[in-house]
Design a protein around this motif. Structure first.
Motif, PDB file in Angstrom:
ATOM      1  N   ARG A   1       0.858  -1.177   0.000  1.00 22.67           N
ATOM      2  CA  ARG A   1       0.000   0.000   0.000  1.00 22.67           C
ATOM      3  C   ARG A   1       0.893   1.226   0.000  1.00 22.67           C
ATOM      4  N   LEU A   2       0.316   2.389  -0.300  1.00 24.99           N
ATOM      5  CA  LEU A   2       1.117   3.601  -0.397  1.00 24.99           C
ATOM      6  C   LEU A   2       1.369   4.180   0.994  1.00 24.99           C
ATOM      7  N   PRO A   3       2.641   4.210   1.443  1.00 25.97           N
ATOM      8  CA  PRO A   3       2.944   4.770   2.754  1.00 25.97           C
ATOM      9  C   PRO A   3       3.180   6.273   2.655  1.00 25.97           C
ATOM     10  N   TYR A   4       3.553   6.894   3.756  1.00 22.48           N
ATOM     11  CA  TYR A   4       3.845   8.332   3.773  1.00 22.48           C
ATOM     12  C   TYR A   4       5.069   8.646   2.910  1.00 22.48           C
ATOM     13  N   ALA A   5       6.075   7.805   3.012  1.00 29.29           N
ATOM     14  CA  ALA A   5       7.304   8.001   2.247  1.00 29.29           C
ATOM     15  C   ALA A   5       7.975   6.662   2.007  1.00 29.29           C
ATOM     16  N   MET A   6       8.828   6.616   1.010  1.00 34.12           N
ATOM     17  CA  MET A   6       9.629   5.426   0.737  1.00 34.12           C
ATOM     18  C   MET A   6      11.042   5.853   0.419  1.00 34.12           C
ATOM     19  N   GLY A   7      11.957   4.945   0.620  1.00 34.84           N
ATOM     20  CA  GLY A   7      13.342   5.292   0.370  1.00 34.84           C
ATOM     21  C   GLY A   7      14.209   4.085   0.115  1.00 34.84           C
ATOM     22  N   TRP A   8      15.449   4.366  -0.177  1.00 39.15           N
ATOM     23  CA  TRP A   8      16.460   3.341  -0.408  1.00 39.15           C
ATOM     24  C   TRP A   8      17.614   3.537   0.572  1.00 39.15           C
ATOM     25  N   PHE A   9      18.069   2.448   1.118  1.00 37.46           N
ATOM     26  CA  PHE A   9      19.247   2.411   1.972  1.00 37.46           C
ATOM     27  C   PHE A   9      20.178   1.355   1.375  1.00 37.46           C
ATOM     28  N   ARG A  10      21.432   1.371   1.802  1.00 37.10           N
ATOM     29  CA  ARG A  10      22.356   0.348   1.342  1.00 37.10           C
ATOM     30  C   ARG A  10      23.335  -0.016   2.454  1.00 37.10           C
ATOM     31  N   GLN A  11      23.844  -1.237   2.353  1.00 39.43           N
ATOM     32  CA  GLN A  11      24.818  -1.702   3.333  1.00 39.43           C
ATOM     33  C   GLN A  11      25.917  -2.461   2.615  1.00 39.43           C
ATOM     34  N   ALA A  12      27.119  -1.931   2.699  1.00 38.00           N
ATOM     35  CA  ALA A  12      28.280  -2.573   2.116  1.00 38.00           C
ATOM     36  C   ALA A  12      28.893  -3.524   3.149  1.00 38.00           C
ATOM     37  N   PRO A  13      29.649  -4.515   2.702  1.00 40.34           N
ATOM     38  CA  PRO A  13      30.268  -5.460   3.640  1.00 40.34           C
ATOM     39  C   PRO A  13      31.114  -4.749   4.677  1.00 40.34           C
ATOM     40  N   GLY A  14      30.876  -5.069   5.938  1.00 45.34           N
ATOM     41  CA  GLY A  14      31.654  -4.490   7.017  1.00 45.34           C
ATOM     42  C   GLY A  14      31.283  -3.071   7.381  1.00 45.34           C
ATOM     43  N   LYS A  15      30.236  -2.546   6.761  1.00 42.05           N
ATOM     44  CA  LYS A  15      29.820  -1.174   7.049  1.00 42.05           C
ATOM     45  C   LYS A  15      28.387  -1.139   7.557  1.00 42.05           C
ATOM     46  N   GLU A  16      28.025  -0.028   8.160  1.00 38.43           N
ATOM     47  CA  GLU A  16      26.660   0.138   8.632  1.00 38.43           C
ATOM     48  C   GLU A  16      25.745   0.510   7.460  1.00 38.43           C
ATOM     49  N   ARG A  17      24.479   0.234   7.642  1.00 38.39           N
ATOM     50  CA  ARG A  17      23.506   0.610   6.623  1.00 38.39           C
ATOM     51  C   ARG A  17      23.427   2.130   6.550  1.00 38.39           C
ATOM     52  N   GLU A  18      23.373   2.660   5.330  1.00 39.88           N
ATOM     53  CA  GLU A  18      23.336   4.106   5.152  1.00 39.88           C
ATOM     54  C   GLU A  18      22.193   4.516   4.229  1.00 39.88           C
ATOM     55  N   PHE A  19      21.721   5.712   4.447  1.00 42.57           N
ATOM     56  CA  PHE A  19      20.655   6.281   3.644  1.00 42.57           C
ATOM     57  C   PHE A  19      21.168   6.605   2.244  1.00 42.57           C
ATOM     58  N   VAL A  20      20.315   6.351   1.238  1.00 44.95           N
ATOM     59  CA  VAL A  20      20.666   6.671  -0.142  1.00 44.95           C
ATOM     60  C   VAL A  20      19.759   7.767  -0.685  1.00 44.95           C
ATOM     61  N   ALA A  21      18.457   7.535  -0.649  1.00 42.94           N
ATOM     62  CA  ALA A  21      17.512   8.499  -1.208  1.00 42.94           C
ATOM     63  C   ALA A  21      16.119   8.195  -0.711  1.00 42.94           C
ATOM     64  N   SER A  22      15.254   9.213  -0.745  1.00 43.87           N
ATOM     65  CA  SER A  22      13.872   9.008  -0.323  1.00 43.87           C
ATOM     66  C   SER A  22      12.923   9.872  -1.133  1.00 43.87           C
ATOM     67  N   LEU A  23      11.670   9.451  -1.132  1.00 40.44           N
ATOM     68  CA  LEU A  23      10.608  10.152  -1.848  1.00 40.44           C
ATOM     69  C   LEU A  23       9.401  10.267  -0.929  1.00 40.44           C
ATOM     70  N   TYR A  24       8.913  11.494  -0.768  1.00 37.54           N
ATOM     71  CA  TYR A  24       7.710  11.740   0.018  1.00 37.54           C
ATOM     72  C   TYR A  24       6.569  11.882  -0.980  1.00 37.54           C
ATOM     73  N   TRP A  25       5.607  10.933  -0.903  1.00 34.19           N
ATOM     74  CA  TRP A  25       4.586  10.837  -1.932  1.00 34.19           C
ATOM     75  C   TRP A  25       3.753  12.103  -2.043  1.00 34.19           C
ATOM     76  N   SER A  26       3.409  12.692  -0.917  1.00 33.75           N
ATOM     77  CA  SER A  26       2.614  13.909  -0.956  1.00 33.75           C
ATOM     78  C   SER A  26       3.530  15.092  -1.250  1.00 33.75           C
ATOM     79  N   GLY A  27       3.429  15.633  -2.434  1.00 35.72           N
ATOM     80  CA  GLY A  27       4.286  16.745  -2.809  1.00 35.72           C
ATOM     81  C   GLY A  27       5.484  16.340  -3.646  1.00 35.72           C
ATOM     82  N   GLY A  28       5.860  15.076  -3.561  1.00 39.21           N
ATOM     83  CA  GLY A  28       6.947  14.579  -4.405  1.00 39.21           C
ATOM     84  C   GLY A  28       8.346  14.995  -3.993  1.00 39.21           C
ATOM     85  N   GLN A  29       8.524  15.447  -2.748  1.00 33.27           N
ATOM     86  CA  GLN A  29       9.859  15.854  -2.305  1.00 33.27           C
ATOM     87  C   GLN A  29      10.815  14.670  -2.332  1.00 33.27           C
TER      88      GLN A  29
END
Length: 116
Positions: free
Chosen positions: A26-54
């Protein structure tokens, strides 16, 4: 919560492009992408806020990655260009179900490998 199913990813040479998709139950408030490289912590990549398209991007991917969405399909996309070996990671789709909450639903992850 929201169920998320990712697709895409794979192996690409440095300088190449790759796309990821994430279908939500279902459509949430926002969605995004994170990534985790070997031996590293998960980090934020990008996000989209559906209302307004930010959109928001990590500095490391600005100008190279594009995020977009299809409201009708509740699907998020990530277009990655000018890929670098340091972009190699497991990429996770995430959803922020309610405004003010952190990202609280996660996909299973998909591997992106960039060869030099």
């Amino acid at each position: 919560q929201v169920q998320l199913v990712e697709s895409g990813g794979g192996l690409v040479q440095a300088g190449g492009s790759l796309g990821l998709s994430c279908a939500a139950s279902r459509l949430p408030y926002a969605m995004g992408w994170f990534r985790q490289a070997p031996g590293k912590e998960r980090e934020f990549v990008a996000s989209l806020y559906w209302s307004g398209g930010q959109t928001v991007f990590a500095d490391s991917v600005k100008g190279r990655f594009a995020i977009s969405g299809d409201n009708a399909k509740s699907t998020l996309y990530l277009r990655m260009s000018s890929l670098k070996p340091e972009d190699t990671a497991v990429y996770y789709c995430a959803a922020q179900t309610i405004q003010g909450r952190s990202f609280d639903s996660w996909g299973q992850g998909t591997q992106v490998t960039v060869s030099s």
